[in-house]
Design a protein around this motif. Structure first.
Motif, mmCIF file in Angstrom:
data_model
loop_
_atom_site.group_PDB
_atom_site.id
_atom_site.type_symbol
_atom_site.label_atom_id
_atom_site.label_comp_id
_atom_site.label_asym_id
_atom_site.label_seq_id
_atom_site.Cartn_x
_atom_site.Cartn_y
_atom_site.Cartn_z
ATOM 1 N N GLN A 22 -12.693 -7.407 -1.750
ATOM 2 C CA GLN A 22 -11.515 -6.540 -1.842
ATOM 3 C C GLN A 22 -10.875 -6.518 -0.452
ATOM 4 O OE1 GLN A 22 -12.286 -2.667 -3.716
ATOM 5 N NE2 GLN A 22 -10.822 -1.761 -2.298
ATOM 6 N N PRO A 23 -9.609 -6.938 -0.322
ATOM 7 C CA PRO A 23 -9.032 -7.055 1.020
ATOM 8 C C PRO A 23 -8.702 -5.719 1.688
ATOM 9 C CG PRO A 23 -7.426 -7.706 -0.631
ATOM 10 C CD PRO A 23 -8.695 -7.405 -1.366
ATOM 11 N N ASN A 24 -8.591 -4.654 0.886
ATOM 12 C CA ASN A 24 -8.208 -3.361 1.473
ATOM 13 C C ASN A 24 -9.307 -2.329 1.257
ATOM 14 O OD1 ASN A 24 -7.677 -3.382 -1.317
ATOM 15 N ND2 ASN A 24 -6.393 -1.568 -1.107
ATOM 16 N N LEU A 69 -1.622 -2.705 12.282
ATOM 17 C CA LEU A 69 -2.354 -1.706 13.075
ATOM 18 C C LEU A 69 -3.808 -1.649 12.620
ATOM 19 C CD1 LEU A 69 0.077 1.375 13.059
ATOM 20 C CD2 LEU A 69 -0.028 -0.476 14.686
ATOM 21 N N CYS A 70 -4.015 -2.009 11.379
ATOM 22 C CA CYS A 70 -5.330 -1.918 10.755
ATOM 23 C C CYS A 70 -6.307 -2.892 11.428
ATOM 24 C CB CYS A 70 -5.153 -2.311 9.293
ATOM 25 S SG CYS A 70 -6.159 -1.348 8.221
ATOM 26 N N PRO A 71 -7.580 -2.527 11.564
ATOM 27 C CA PRO A 71 -8.542 -3.462 12.164
ATOM 28 C C PRO A 71 -8.608 -4.765 11.362
ATOM 29 C CG PRO A 71 -9.576 -1.338 11.668
ATOM 30 C CD PRO A 71 -8.205 -1.292 11.091
ATOM 31 N N SER A 93 -1.922 -9.434 -0.465
ATOM 32 C CA SER A 93 -1.704 -8.145 -1.120
ATOM 33 C C SER A 93 -3.027 -7.371 -1.241
ATOM 34 C CB SER A 93 -1.128 -8.399 -2.511
ATOM 35 O OG SER A 93 -0.908 -7.187 -3.154
ATOM 36 N N PRO A 94 -3.051 -6.064 -1.075
ATOM 37 C CA PRO A 94 -1.900 -5.188 -0.840
ATOM 38 C C PRO A 94 -1.563 -4.999 0.639
ATOM 39 C CG PRO A 94 -3.830 -3.848 -1.172
ATOM 40 C CD PRO A 94 -4.287 -5.282 -1.287
ATOM 41 N N CYS A 95 -2.365 -5.574 1.553
ATOM 42 C CA CYS A 95 -2.138 -5.304 2.981
ATOM 43 C C CYS A 95 -0.754 -5.776 3.434
ATOM 44 C CB CYS A 95 -3.233 -5.953 3.826
ATOM 45 S SG CYS A 95 -4.865 -5.270 3.475
ATOM 46 N N LEU A 100 2.529 -0.500 5.468
ATOM 47 C CA LEU A 100 3.157 -0.215 6.769
ATOM 48 C C LEU A 100 2.182 -0.396 7.930
ATOM 49 C CD1 LEU A 100 5.279 3.073 6.687
ATOM 50 C CD2 LEU A 100 6.051 0.741 7.111
ATOM 51 N N TYR A 101 0.884 -0.268 7.637
ATOM 52 C CA TYR A 101 -0.115 -0.302 8.717
ATOM 53 C C TYR A 101 -0.768 -1.681 8.831
ATOM 54 C CZ TYR A 101 0.577 4.453 7.165
ATOM 55 O OH TYR A 101 1.160 5.613 6.750
ATOM 56 N N GLN A 102 -0.140 -2.673 8.197
ATOM 57 C CA GLN A 102 -0.712 -4.027 8.098
ATOM 58 C C GLN A 102 -1.271 -4.545 9.426
ATOM 59 O OE1 GLN A 102 2.231 -6.957 7.021
ATOM 60 N NE2 GLN A 102 0.709 -8.511 6.509
ATOM 61 N N ASP A 108 -8.191 4.109 1.808
ATOM 62 C CA ASP A 108 -7.751 5.013 0.743
ATOM 63 C C ASP A 108 -6.230 5.177 0.757
ATOM 64 O OD1 ASP A 108 -7.255 6.584 2.912
ATOM 65 O OD2 ASP A 108 -8.452 8.299 2.253
ATOM 66 N N ILE A 109 -5.528 4.184 1.334
ATOM 67 C CA ILE A 109 -4.061 4.259 1.379
ATOM 68 C C ILE A 109 -3.504 3.936 -0.011
ATOM 69 C CG2 ILE A 109 -1.951 3.384 2.516
ATOM 70 C CD1 ILE A 109 -3.948 4.725 4.472
ATOM 71 N N LYS A 110 -2.676 4.848 -0.504
ATOM 72 C CA LYS A 110 -2.076 4.637 -1.835
ATOM 73 C C LYS A 110 -0.644 4.143 -1.661
ATOM 74 C CE LYS A 110 -5.557 6.511 -4.200
ATOM 75 N NZ LYS A 110 -6.584 6.129 -3.227
HETATM 76 S S1 SF4 Z 1 -6.633 -2.089 4.608
HETATM 77 FE FE1 SF4 Z 1 -5.377 -0.487 3.694
HETATM 78 S S2 SF4 Z 1 -4.392 0.500 5.440
HETATM 79 FE FE2 SF4 Z 1 -5.141 -1.459 6.150
HETATM 80 S S3 SF4 Z 1 -3.413 -2.844 5.914
HETATM 81 FE FE3 SF4 Z 1 -4.667 -3.010 4.067
HETATM 82 S S4 SF4 Z 1 -3.748 -1.581 2.637
HETATM 83 FE FE4 SF4 Z 1 -3.002 -1.042 4.670
#
Ligand code: SF4
Ligand code: SF4
Length: 409
Positions: free
Chosen positions: A401-403, A388-390, A378-380, A384-386, A406-408
């Protein structure tokens, strides 16, 4: 689209994710995407992955009367994301294979079935891509956050105790990599020029077919024969000693040298750009460093939605992100006391004095300290972009911090 019954399906290069009442359709060929939170649109797409539907489902006249479904399907068709076929003029219901990730050699599956011995002898040495060898821990310079740099980027680091990797141990490592060749070996210190057996290193390199890179801080620069035939990686941190830096620039061979700027704020960024311009540097890397400068990081390093979608992400990359960490996979770190890690922020895997590289690779594949660390927490895992995200980087480790985005939610 006329008002009649259609078979509806997505193209096989479409990636779909549904999380918490939201859906993403992503075109892995051109990077275009659609998002919807409308439950009937989500139901329509979900039907495609039903085993009995085999990639096509009925888009009835009734469905099309719903303006939001109609618009959604039109968007899909206009963007080359899917197809419709007239039911009456199609003899058999069409079929389309949907890409799913199903690895026969999935490590987690093998571990669960206690079949991890299958991994041994399966050419796992090919997994080793990069070896970072810290020759010594000795350095007389006093960079204030010396121990922070190496946790975030490839950089020299000083130790409290004097440690040095014995030349015999190093020879044993080079003997091993003459059989299975990692693409790249990076040599670092402390101050590499203070390594007792620096003049014996060239003999070790004879049978290694990959590339060797020597990393050191510009403040430790010395003229040495080694620099004439291996790749040189010079680290520049701030505040800069301009006189010393000028001496380095007037002496190094620019064609085989890359400069790594270590940057903590805007001012250091601007100074780096100035140095690059003044000294006509062609090969350089700008490395942000976290030092509780969260504002600088959130402005310049944290991901924004447009960053995620700025490049086309292939289906292969999306599947890769679900199974391995492309930042970490294939890299081992050998420290001056012999400890071996898969990442400078993780626990040791073993000791190069007693473990072979093959054993260490096997251990990392099973224990997964870093190579297969993915965005599954969590929260990744709610995003939705789990996939796709690098992949997770050292910055997530260090900032804890795993994320970093600035995605809310
Ligand atoms: S880093 Fe942010 S955009 Fe990427 S998967 Fe995690 S919450 Fe989503
Ligand atoms: S030159 Fe490198 S090893 Fe020496 S103090 Fe600075 S960062 Fe640490």
């Amino acid at each position: 689209m006329e008002n009649k019954d259609y078979w509806f399906g997505l193209r096989s290069y479409m990636y779909v994710d549904i999380k918490d009442g939201n859906m993403l359709l992503y075109n892995t060929i051109n990077g275009e995407y659609l998002e919807t939170a409308y439950v009937k649109n989500i139901e329509l797409i979900s039907q495609l992955s039903d085993f009995n539907n085999l990639g096509f489902t009925l888009l009835s006249r009734e469905n099309q009367k719903d303006i939001r479904i109609h618009e959604f399907v039109m968007n899909i068709l206009n963007n080359g994301m899917g197809d419709i076929l007239d039911v009456n003029s199609t003899k058999n219901k069409p079929v389309r294979l949907i890409p799913i990730l199903n690895l026969q050699k999935d490590v987690d599956k093998l571990i669960k079935t206690e079949n991890n011995c299958v991994l041994i002898g399966q050419d796992i040495y090919h997994y080793l891509i990069e070896l970072n060898i810290y020759l010594n821990s000795l350095c007389t310079k006093e960079c204030p956050i010396c121990d922070e740099y190496c946790k975030q980027i490839l950089c020299c680091t000083r130790g409290a105790d004097f440690q040095e990797l014995p030349i015999g141990v190093l020879k044993n490592v080079f003997d091993q990599v003459s059989f299975f060749v990692p693409k790249r070996i990076n040599l670092l210190g402390g101050d590499v020029f203070k390594y007792t057996d620096i003049d014996k290193l060239s003999d070790l390199f004879q049978n290694y077919k990959g590339s060797i890179y020597l990393y050191f801080n510009y403040k430790n620069y010395q003229i040495h024969n080694l620099l004439t035939y291996i790749n040189v990686e010079i680290i520049i941190n701030f505040p800069v000693d301009n006189i010393l830096l000028e001496k380095v620039f007037s002496s190094v061979c620019m064609s085989n040298t890359t400069f790594h700027f270590v940057i903590e704020d805007e001012d250091q960024y601007n100074q780096s750009k100035m140095i690059i311009k003044n000294f006509l540097i062609e090969k350089y890397i700008l490395n942000p460093i976290f030092n509780n400068n969260i504002e600088f990081f959130s402005e310049n390093v944290f991901l924004k939605k447009e960053d995620i979608f700025s490049n086309v992400i292939s289906m292969r990359e999306i599947f890769r992100n679900q199974k391995m960490n492309a930042n970490n996979f294939g890299t081992l770190y050998i420290l001056p006391d012999g400890e071996v890690k898969a990442n400078m922020n993780t626990l040791p895997l073993g000791d190069i004095k007693s473990d072979s590289l093959l054993n260490l690779i096997h251990k990392e594949m099973i224990e997964n300290t870093a190579w297969r660390s993915i965005r599954n927490i969590s929260p990744c895992n709610k995003c939705l972009y789990q996939w796709l995200c690098p992949p997770l980087s050292n910055y997530e480790f260090v900032i804890d911090q795993p994320n970093l985005c600035d995605i809310k939610f």
